[in-house]
Design a protein around this motif. Sequence first.
Motif, PDB file in Angstrom:
ATOM      1  N   ASP A  91       0.818  -1.208   0.000  1.00 41.63           N
ATOM      2  CA  ASP A  91       0.000   0.000   0.000  1.00 41.63           C
ATOM      3  C   ASP A  91       0.856   1.263   0.000  1.00 41.63           C
ATOM      4  OD1 ASP A  91       0.876  -0.754   2.545  1.00 41.63           O
ATOM      5  OD2 ASP A  91      -0.708   0.387   3.546  1.00 41.63           O
ATOM      6  N   THR A  92       2.168   1.106   0.293  1.00 40.69           N
ATOM      7  CA  THR A  92       3.071   2.264   0.294  1.00 40.69           C
ATOM      8  C   THR A  92       3.826   2.408  -1.022  1.00 40.69           C
ATOM      9  OG1 THR A  92       4.925   0.976   1.203  1.00 40.69           O
ATOM     10  CG2 THR A  92       3.407   2.001   2.780  1.00 40.69           C
ATOM     11  N   GLY A  94       4.242   3.448  -4.693  1.00 41.30           N
ATOM     12  CA  GLY A  94       3.620   4.353  -5.652  1.00 41.30           C
ATOM     13  C   GLY A  94       4.232   4.220  -7.028  1.00 41.30           C
ATOM     14  N   LEU A  95       3.680   4.982  -7.963  1.00 41.36           N
ATOM     15  CA  LEU A  95       4.114   4.877  -9.353  1.00 41.36           C
ATOM     16  C   LEU A  95       5.563   5.316  -9.536  1.00 41.36           C
ATOM     17  CD1 LEU A  95       3.012   4.113 -12.148  1.00 41.36           C
ATOM     18  CD2 LEU A  95       2.410   6.502 -12.494  1.00 41.36           C
ATOM     19  N   THR A 136      -3.202  -4.094  -8.963  1.00 38.54           N
ATOM     20  CA  THR A 136      -4.480  -3.646  -8.399  1.00 38.54           C
ATOM     21  C   THR A 136      -4.198  -2.844  -7.138  1.00 38.54           C
ATOM     22  OG1 THR A 136      -4.721  -5.706  -7.126  1.00 38.54           O
ATOM     23  CG2 THR A 136      -5.774  -5.629  -9.286  1.00 38.54           C
ATOM     24  N   GLY A 137      -5.015  -1.788  -6.907  1.00 42.53           N
ATOM     25  CA  GLY A 137      -4.920  -1.022  -5.666  1.00 42.53           C
ATOM     26  C   GLY A 137      -3.776  -0.046  -5.596  1.00 42.53           C
ATOM     27  N   MET A 138      -3.217   0.360  -6.734  1.00 43.98           N
ATOM     28  CA  MET A 138      -2.117   1.321  -6.708  1.00 43.98           C
ATOM     29  C   MET A 138      -2.626   2.669  -7.199  1.00 43.98           C
ATOM     30  SD  MET A 138       1.649   1.269  -8.557  1.00 43.98           S
ATOM     31  CE  MET A 138       2.157  -0.174  -7.615  1.00 43.98           C
ATOM     32  N   ASP A 139      -2.344   3.727  -6.432  1.00 44.88           N
ATOM     33  CA  ASP A 139      -2.781   5.068  -6.806  1.00 44.88           C
ATOM     34  C   ASP A 139      -2.224   5.443  -8.178  1.00 44.88           C
ATOM     35  OD1 ASP A 139      -4.137   5.348  -4.456  1.00 44.88           O
ATOM     36  OD2 ASP A 139      -2.562   6.503  -3.438  1.00 44.88           O
ATOM     37  N   GLY A 140      -3.092   6.002  -9.028  1.00 43.58           N
ATOM     38  CA  GLY A 140      -2.661   6.471 -10.333  1.00 43.58           C
ATOM     39  C   GLY A 140      -2.718   5.423 -11.421  1.00 43.58           C
ATOM     40  N   ARG A 142      -5.183   2.253 -13.014  1.00 39.67           N
ATOM     41  CA  ARG A 142      -6.413   1.472 -12.957  1.00 39.67           C
ATOM     42  C   ARG A 142      -6.047  -0.005 -12.851  1.00 39.67           C
ATOM     43  NH1 ARG A 142      -8.768   2.148 -19.104  1.00 39.67           N
ATOM     44  NH2 ARG A 142      -7.684   4.152 -19.032  1.00 39.67           N
ATOM     45  N   PRO A 167      -3.910  -3.922  -2.004  1.00 34.81           N
ATOM     46  CA  PRO A 167      -3.049  -3.686  -3.169  1.00 34.81           C
ATOM     47  C   PRO A 167      -2.218  -4.940  -3.480  1.00 34.81           C
ATOM     48  CG  PRO A 167      -2.901  -1.867  -1.621  1.00 34.81           C
ATOM     49  CD  PRO A 167      -3.657  -2.955  -0.924  1.00 34.81           C
TER      50      PRO A 167
END
Length: 887
Positions: A91-92, A94-95, A136-140, A142, A167
Amino acid sequence: MDQGNHGAHHQSKASRLQVRAQLSNPGVRDAAELDGRPVVDLPGGQATARQRALAFARKTYRFYEGGEVGRGDILKLLSRRAEGADPRGLDTLGLAELGEILRHFGQHISEERLLPKYAYASPGALYATQLYLEITGMDGLRPGYYYHHPVHHRLVLIGPAAAGPEPRVKVHFVGKKRAIEPVYKNNIREVLEIETGHMVGLFEEVLPGHGLDIRALEYAPATKDHLDCADEDHYLGTFELVPYAGPRPDEVDLYVQAHPGRVPDLRAGQYAYENGRLRLISDELILKKQVIAINQQVYDRASIGVSAVSRNDEDWLRYIDLGRTLQHLSMNDVNIGFMSSGYSSKSGDDLPSARRIDGILRSAGRPTGPSYFFIGGRVSDEQRLSEGMKEDLVHMKGPAEMIRDDLINFLPDYMIPNKVVVLDRLPFTANGKIDVKALAGSEATNADNDDRPYVAPRTMTERRIADLWKKAMKRETVSVEDDFFASGGNSLIAVGLINKINREFCGSLPLQVLFECPTIEKLARRVDGRDAEACSRLVPLQREGAGRPVYCWPGLGGYTMNLRTLAARMGAARPFYGVQAYGINPEEVPYATIGEMAAEDVKAIRRVQPSGPYTLWGYSFGARVAFEAAYQLEQAGERVEHLFLIAPGSPKVRSAAAPGHEREAGFGNEAYVTILFSVFAGTITGPLLERCLAEAVDEESFAAFVHRNFPDLDIDLVRRIMRVVGETFEFDYTFRELARRRIDAPITIFKARGDDYSFLENSSGYSATPPVVVDLEADHYGLLREPDIDELAGAIGDRLGTDRKEINMPHVSIKHFPVPLTEQQHSDLVSAVTKAMTSAFGCEEGSVSIILEPVAQEQWDEKVYIPEILNQKHKLNKLPNYGPAAN
């Protein structure tokens, strides 16, 4: 690596099939397949200095120039594990961080190499295994199945994925069949799984630093339905990213073989690595003849061999584990490099090394399994830092080319076969003898190993040249698109062929025309006047490269063909021109002085490169012309970047000439006749020289002797070369002339073993800085041939490497009391420190690393104040002043 069931490519690499495949990025999905799909450009497309260094250090090493390997080095190598940060949840992630991780799997381009570089190994360097991410579940992003494009550093959405409660990042591997089939005919599945293992191994090296890891999840072939790839492609398995939980035990047995006399504190034999120790289990070794043919020369250089034997119960993971193992061992910090040299097979096509280790283990009562064998030795820091392609030259050679290279070491030039053909089997007659007629008439011996279609001569000129070509090359058939040099042409054949063409057509083609027009089709156009521009004496021995060209003068006689191997060794980063002497071609008269020669050569060079800096090399007598050319260029206000004088001294020969007459160009001077003979024969010893000294008493008898023993050489050409040698043999600088010449360019003298003093030695004042002298083991003639050319090429590479820009990689560690920083404050701080570092050190942003480390106030004195401030006051650039509040 398809040993045992060869296609034509594995018998010869004259077609450059593998290199052409590598350059086409065959494993990447076609643009048409991805057109119109949503694309996410990943952050971090510009590789950091660390990413780049990691990729170029992880080479497939074929040369071991770093010294001995000891038992301690081996144990340190085998016990190494990647260091990890504190575990964290997905969950930590990011892209931006995902982009940083995936950049390790992309290409790195260097002007020093032809092929792109990756941080993981791929059989055949084809990079046929594709990487898909189910995110799945990653900000930025789909939820979906994404293809990772390694060239463009982007994710391409292939299709949707069902979102879960947490995520998740799954990693799917697929092997593209069309990418690997042109080179591999069998064991395709095995090599794709091994490549997958290398990729998983790279993840295992990179992810722990981010507090993450990768683990095997499942073998689910139905996954391929979501990836929209070809039905023929191979699904290889699914892994997933997880929090880092420390090193895991490997389900692989490791066996180390110490080569005789190569590991000082280990006797030769096979050792099991168990519980952190090496235990001798057998005196038997995997032998040179049992490794892949193209690596047998590497075996001779290697100190150790390592066999990885998989014991994983999951069949789909066994070969993946083997690739993981080599990837981990290759990314070591003890400067040991490896070259894969054989593996087992699921289909029974085991390579000999796999059969050999199986036999050794059975004899020792130990379990066997799928295996992967690689050889290695210590490499130098220069090798690890190099971005060049020396290690990858094997992609240009197969067994046929290597056999021909070996013959160069034993046979004179005129006896080297035009072509070497490797056959799966020889034809036999009914009584068991080799069927010579069937062999001569077979397609394999008549056709080139080339993927170009056969094109018959179409015009009368092409037909006449083809007839001369076939006789010169001893061929039954020839295509008008066949390349002279790729077909096995050498210097003597080239000279003879051009002279025969000139006689046939009453023409005057210059000898260097074959470099401009290496095919029958192009020669015919030249003869017919359709491509009639004049040939430059700057012969393009290597055309490729965006760097500034090398201009190299040949030895006495002035013909550039013997520089071809050196040009090839220098790679494709910059063009390489040989400067042919004026006087070799008909109607040309040699210049009377070195100054005149150099002046005309400088004019030709400036037509190609109008301004400097220039790189000038000269071999043997050519070193004098290179020196003079450098002087004249500097007098004209130009800069010479490098002046390399290669074997500038003459080889020592016996002489019966009276003192003071050793430099006379006359047939009464045995030294002159010996040197003149060497221009044609490439040697100053042997029975043929003795016959020459006995028979050659003047120009006519010498020319007749050479023409009789080297019949491909036209006697008129022999006379012209003799005229060039006779004119230049006596050329030398007087003490006064040399004293008037002062050169600012750095000079390097590569001194051949056994050579006499050069024109520069015992002189001074000719150079602004003292020249660097590199003593070679190779002799005057051997240093331009296999295998000694490697020593010269390596020495030149070392000298060129001294000018490489050093990479500054400043690291900043900021320790502080735990205070809450907003995301903006954190970003501003990192940005300000990065800007200060790039300004102070002149480095790229990607070279700067920064760590913010909170330290509890009660631990400050113990961890920071006493060890780093109080005890290192003399090193501090700014002393703290805590003020009364600190009390």
